[in-house]
Design an enzyme around this catalytic site. Structure first.
Site, PDB file in Angstrom:
ATOM      1  N   HIS A   1       0.106 -16.710  51.538  1.00  0.00           N
ATOM      2  CA  HIS A   1       0.047 -16.146  52.896  1.00  0.00           C
ATOM      3  C   HIS A   1      -0.808 -17.004  53.837  1.00  0.00           C
ATOM      4  CE1 HIS A   1       2.120 -12.955  51.032  1.00  0.00           C
ATOM      5  NE2 HIS A   1       1.069 -12.404  50.470  1.00  0.00           N
TER       6      HIS A   1
ATOM      7  N   GLU B   1       6.750 -12.881  54.282  1.00  0.00           N
ATOM      8  CA  GLU B   1       6.044 -11.592  54.193  1.00  0.00           C
ATOM      9  C   GLU B   1       4.588 -11.715  54.639  1.00  0.00           C
ATOM     10  OE1 GLU B   1       6.186  -9.627  50.442  1.00  0.00           O
ATOM     11  OE2 GLU B   1       8.358  -9.747  50.277  1.00  0.00           O
TER      12      GLU B   1
ATOM     13  N   SER C   1       8.058  -8.357  41.338  1.00  0.00           N
ATOM     14  CA  SER C   1       9.151  -8.509  42.308  1.00  0.00           C
ATOM     15  C   SER C   1      10.333  -9.254  41.705  1.00  0.00           C
ATOM     16  CB  SER C   1       8.661  -9.210  43.579  1.00  0.00           C
ATOM     17  OG  SER C   1       8.013 -10.411  43.271  1.00  0.00           O
TER      18      SER C   1
ATOM     19  N   ASP D   1       6.252 -14.960  49.489  1.00  0.00           N
ATOM     20  CA  ASP D   1       5.203 -13.953  49.241  1.00  0.00           C
ATOM     21  C   ASP D   1       4.092 -14.613  48.418  1.00  0.00           C
ATOM     22  OD1 ASP D   1       3.812 -11.568  49.076  1.00  0.00           O
ATOM     23  OD2 ASP D   1       5.042 -10.723  47.486  1.00  0.00           O
TER      24      ASP D   1
HETATM   25  C1  LIG Z   1       0.910 -11.318  46.594  1.00  0.00           C
HETATM   26  S1  LIG Z   1       1.150 -12.080  45.026  1.00  0.00           S
HETATM   27  C2  LIG Z   1       2.907 -11.996  44.911  1.00  0.00           C
HETATM   28  C3  LIG Z   1       3.390 -10.622  44.613  1.00  0.00           C
HETATM   29  C4  LIG Z   1       4.815 -10.525  44.117  1.00  0.00           C
HETATM   30  N1  LIG Z   1       5.748 -11.253  44.929  1.00  0.00           N
HETATM   31  C5  LIG Z   1       5.227  -9.080  44.092  1.00  0.00           C
HETATM   32  O1  LIG Z   1       5.836  -8.611  45.080  1.00  0.00           O
HETATM   33  O2  LIG Z   1       4.929  -8.419  43.098  1.00  0.00           O
HETATM   34  C6  LIG Z   1       0.862 -13.760  45.468  1.00  0.00           C
HETATM   35  C7  LIG Z   1       1.196 -14.781  44.388  1.00  0.00           C
HETATM   36  O3  LIG Z   1       1.185 -16.062  45.024  1.00  0.00           O
HETATM   37  C8  LIG Z   1       0.655 -17.012  44.127  1.00  0.00           C
HETATM   38  N2  LIG Z   1       0.128 -18.127  44.910  1.00  0.00           N
HETATM   39  C9  LIG Z   1      -1.068 -18.218  45.537  1.00  0.00           C
HETATM   40  N3  LIG Z   1      -1.205 -19.410  46.138  1.00  0.00           N
HETATM   41  C10 LIG Z   1      -0.058 -20.090  45.911  1.00  0.00           C
HETATM   42  C11 LIG Z   1       0.412 -21.379  46.263  1.00  0.00           C
HETATM   43  N4  LIG Z   1      -0.337 -22.213  46.987  1.00  0.00           N
HETATM   44  N5  LIG Z   1       1.631 -21.754  45.844  1.00  0.00           N
HETATM   45  C12 LIG Z   1       2.404 -20.920  45.087  1.00  0.00           C
HETATM   46  N6  LIG Z   1       2.007 -19.690  44.708  1.00  0.00           N
HETATM   47  C13 LIG Z   1       0.800 -19.270  45.123  1.00  0.00           C
HETATM   48  C14 LIG Z   1      -0.410 -16.249  43.341  1.00  0.00           C
HETATM   49  O4  LIG Z   1      -0.677 -16.850  42.087  1.00  0.00           O
HETATM   50  C15 LIG Z   1       0.206 -14.883  43.225  1.00  0.00           C
HETATM   51  O5  LIG Z   1       0.888 -14.736  41.991  1.00  0.00           O
END
Ligand SMILES: C[S@@+](CC[C@H](N)C(=O)[O-])C[C@H]1O[C@@H](n2cnc3c(N)ncnc32)[C@H](O)[C@@H]1O
Length: 262
Positions: A138, A163, A75, A135
């Site tokens: 979640h 999102e 993204s 994103d």
């Molecule tokens: C759904 S992926 C994001 C996809 C990306 N935005 C895309 O559209 O290609 C979720 C990301 O959130 C990160 N993540 C998970 N928990 C998190 C947190 N507590 N704080 C920050 N990032 C986090 C994960 O490492 C992962 O890379």
């Protein structure tokens, strides 16, 4: 000169924000038309975008989106190409310095930790953002803490997207990524605000009155009536956008005359 649409760029890099995911089996979210409706007018502007959750593999979070045509950071690559003059700040729990370039800067932070978020804002020079996109995990508590800390760092009139509202519970399911007895899901918290002017409680918002005072509008979107092949009622929105109040307008010379009865 031709420009790719946001959907074309999403599909090229394999984020699931577009109409095909990283692999044919991955359910895409169809968010890009919504983003484009809000953001196309800023395409040639030197805006500053913050995205939480970059879709990168690492030790802190098992990121499954990195597969097929998605080689990580899809993204951020999409935003970078769509906005040729934008600066993009990315936050993730997994480090990804390989994404950094002259317009992209990534930071390691836990979006559920206010101190982590504050440190990034300061490291980025007390910056204010035009657009913020959540994103990340979640998790409702994380979404609400991030919103509380970062909405303050949005410019007047800026846009804050959250999102995958269904990923943290269509209703208020009880599981680790869903709402629980101490934090209701973000969709419910915000829907309640839309309907009553108050955030549903309990929630993880910090200083909700300050948030209310800064919010100009809250809009939900339901780009598809199903997620992961499960059909939901058509009013089940997956993404929302919160607009920050515009800066107060300076009185014009004309209003000075009219206020004096001229
Ligand atoms: C759904 S992926 C994001 C996809 C990306 N935005 C895309 O559209 O290609 C979720 C990301 O959130 C990160 N993540 C998970 N928990 C998190 C947190 N507590 N704080 C920050 N990032 C986090 C994960 O490492 C992962 O890379």
């Amino acid at each position: 000169m031709t420009f790719k649409t946001l959907t074309e760029l999403a599909n090229l890099y394999g984020t699931d924000k577009g109409t095909i995911g990283p692999t044919p089996e991955w359910e895409p979210h169809n968010y890009t038309d919504i983003y484009e409706a809000y953001l196309a007018r800023h395409r040639q502007s030197a805006i500053t975008i913050l995205e939480i959750g970059l879709g990168v593999t690492g030790p802190q979070w098992e990121t499954t989106i990195v597969q097929g045509r998605n080689t990580g950071g899809a993204s951020v690559k999409m935003w970078h190409d769509y906005f040729p003059k934008a600066r993009i700040v990315g936050i993730d729990v997994n480090p990804c310095p390989y994404l950094d370039n002259d317009r992209i800067r990534t930071f390691v932070a836990d979006q559920g930790n206010p101190e982590d978020l504050q440190a990034i804002v300061e490291a980025a020079g007390g910056i204010e953002f035009d657009v913020i996109i959540d994103d990340g995990s979640h998790r409702p508590d994380h979404q609400q803490v991030s919103f509380s800390v970062l909405f303050k760092r949005l410019k007047a009139g800026g846009l804050y997207f959250i999102e995958d509202l269904l990923a943290n519970g269509f209703g208020d399911h009880l599981s680790s990524r869903h709402a629980n007895d101490s934090v209701r899901n973000t969709r419910s918290v915000l829907k309640h605000f839309q309907q009553t002017g108050n955030f549903l409680e309990p929630n993880a918002l910090i200083d909700p009155d300050a948030l209310k005072a800064q919010m100009a509008s809250l809009t939900f979107h339901a780009p598809k009536p199903w997620v992961d092949n499960v059909r939901y009622p058509a009013d089940t929105e997956q993404i929302c956008v919160i607009t920050k109040k515009p800066a107060p307008r300076k009185p014009s010379l004309f209003s000075w005359f009219t206020s004096r009865g001229a």
